[in-house]
Structure formats: C-alpha cells, structure tokens
Enzyme design. Structure first.
Site, PDB file in Angstrom:
ATOM      1  N   PHE A 278     -33.521 -13.685  99.281  1.00 16.02           N
ATOM      2  CA  PHE A 278     -32.944 -12.831  98.279  1.00 16.02           C
ATOM      3  C   PHE A 278     -34.409 -11.866  97.936  1.00 16.02           C
ATOM      4  O   PHE A 278     -34.205 -10.656  97.660  1.00 16.02           O
ATOM      5  CB  PHE A 278     -32.641 -13.590  96.988  1.00 16.02           C
ATOM      6  CG  PHE A 278     -31.870 -12.740  96.007  1.00 16.02           C
ATOM      7  CD1 PHE A 278     -30.629 -12.379  96.314  1.00 16.02           C
ATOM      8  CD2 PHE A 278     -32.581 -12.172  94.884  1.00 16.02           C
ATOM      9  CE1 PHE A 278     -30.293 -11.351  95.185  1.00 16.02           C
ATOM     10  CE2 PHE A 278     -32.164 -11.456  93.852  1.00 16.02           C
ATOM     11  CZ  PHE A 278     -30.839 -10.923  93.985  1.00 16.02           C
ATOM     12  N   GLU A 279     -35.574 -12.390  97.947  1.00 20.48           N
ATOM     13  CA  GLU A 279     -36.573 -11.598  97.649  1.00 20.48           C
ATOM     14  C   GLU A 279     -37.248 -10.664  98.713  1.00 20.48           C
ATOM     15  O   GLU A 279     -37.848  -9.694  98.485  1.00 20.48           O
ATOM     16  CB  GLU A 279     -37.855 -12.590  97.183  1.00 20.48           C
ATOM     17  CG  GLU A 279     -37.560 -13.267  95.637  1.00 20.48           C
ATOM     18  CD  GLU A 279     -36.375 -14.398  95.990  1.00 20.48           C
ATOM     19  OE1 GLU A 279     -35.774 -14.702  94.800  1.00 20.48           O
ATOM     20  OE2 GLU A 279     -36.548 -15.015  96.923  1.00 20.48           O
TER      21      GLU A 279
ATOM     22  N   VAL B  91     -30.739 -18.296 105.844  1.00 23.85           N
ATOM     23  CA  VAL B  91     -30.066 -18.777 104.723  1.00 23.85           C
ATOM     24  C   VAL B  91     -28.751 -19.599 105.582  1.00 23.85           C
ATOM     25  O   VAL B  91     -28.341 -19.197 106.702  1.00 23.85           O
ATOM     26  CB  VAL B  91     -29.106 -17.437 104.065  1.00 23.85           C
ATOM     27  CG1 VAL B  91     -28.326 -18.086 103.089  1.00 23.85           C
ATOM     28  CG2 VAL B  91     -29.971 -16.648 103.443  1.00 23.85           C
TER      29      VAL B  91
ATOM     30  N   HIS C 130     -22.964 -19.181  97.278  1.00 22.24           N
ATOM     31  CA  HIS C 130     -24.089 -18.375  97.131  1.00 22.24           C
ATOM     32  C   HIS C 130     -24.592 -17.992  98.683  1.00 22.24           C
ATOM     33  O   HIS C 130     -25.155 -17.006  98.550  1.00 22.24           O
ATOM     34  CB  HIS C 130     -25.090 -19.757  96.985  1.00 22.24           C
ATOM     35  CG  HIS C 130     -26.576 -19.528  97.035  1.00 22.24           C
ATOM     36  ND1 HIS C 130     -27.200 -18.978  96.157  1.00 22.24           N
ATOM     37  CD2 HIS C 130     -27.601 -19.908  97.797  1.00 22.24           C
ATOM     38  CE1 HIS C 130     -28.540 -18.627  96.181  1.00 22.24           C
ATOM     39  NE2 HIS C 130     -28.621 -19.280  97.701  1.00 22.24           N
TER      40      HIS C 130
END
Length: 164
Positions: free
Chosen positions: A58-59, A81, A88
């Site tokens: 996500f970052e 992921v 999520h």
C-alpha cells in the site's frame, strides 16, 4: 505459464538513476523479487541504484512519487499481496495499481510494476525469481522500467506550445 510471449529485453541503462521501492511483507518472496531486480539492473549496466524499503505494498505509490521527485529516471516497484478471507486483498491491489500508474503518468517517469497479486503463497514463490521459480517478476519489472526510459529518450524533442 503467464510469461509466455514476453519480450526479451536487453537494454543499456548506463548513466540511469533507478530507485527500487520494495515492500517488507513476505520476506522470502520479497528477497527474491529484490535480488531479481538488482540482477537485471546490473545486467543493464545501471550503477546508480537506490533501494527504499517501505512497510507494505500500500505504501509503494507514495515512495515511488518521492523517488520521482528526488530525480529518479525510473522506479521499480516491488510488492506482494496474497489473497485472504477479507476484501483487504482487493483494496490493497487496486490502490497500489492505480497509485503507481498515477505516479508514472503524472511524473513521466517509468515505473516498473513488480507487484505480485497471488491467491496463495505458492503462486508468489513461483514468480519470485527464487531457485525453482518459473518466473522472475522482480527482474522483469526492472527490465521494463529501464527499457521504457531508453525508448522514451528516442522520441524527438517537441517545441513548447505557446498559449494565447
């Protein structure tokens, strides 16, 4: 295999400044992706390589943006992921994909997409460039980023447009 039909990219990236932004989750997979990216950059004669580790996938977009603002000629984004039992997975994958695309389009700096989106750990390991893996997505992302910089540099310079 999803790699069928992939181009063979051999590009000279001498003189390029490349930043590899890499997530920290799933250490074994990430170590393989990072090793593949480093190997591909070395094969492309890229000597100015900075690795920036961030907590998760996500970052990656914010780190990629910072890399472009710091003068990177290309960014290689690496993450993984693995699907779980909640939404999520979809949220993180979509945010990373859209965020990295946005960084590349807005900045004009190529971002090699080395984010694995897998149903299980076995799929991730098979794409991580580890011994026994069928694919090396870290290397592929690095090759794509360098090849895109080189390709873009062949475009003729365009005179600035004056606005009336």
């Amino acid at each position: 295999m999803s790699g069928a039909g992939a181009p063979s990219l051999t590009t000279d990236g001498s003189g390029l400044k490349v930043v590899v932004v890499a997530a920290s989750w799933h250490t074994v997979v990430m170590d393989g992706l990072l090793a593949g990216a480093r190997r591909a950059l070395a094969e492309a004669h890229v000597e100015d390589v900075t690795v920036l580790r961030v907590p998760g996938t996500f970052e990656l977009p914010v780190a990629a943006r910072a890399a472009t603002e710091a003068g990177a000629d290309a960014v290689v984004a690496l993450g993984v992921v693995i699907r779980g039992g909640t939404p999520h997975f979809e949220y993180v994958c979509e945010a990373a994909t859209h965020g990295l695309t946005d960084v590349s389009v807005r900045s004009g700096v190529p971002v090699g997409f080395g984010v694995l989106t897998c149903d299980d750990e076995a799929q991730a390991l098979d794409r991580a460039g580890l011994p026994g893996s069928h694919e090396d997505k870290g290397a592929e992302a690095a090759q794509a980023a360098v090849a895109t910089v080189v390709a873009l540099r062949t475009l003729p310079a365009r005179p600035s447009r004056l606005r009336s």
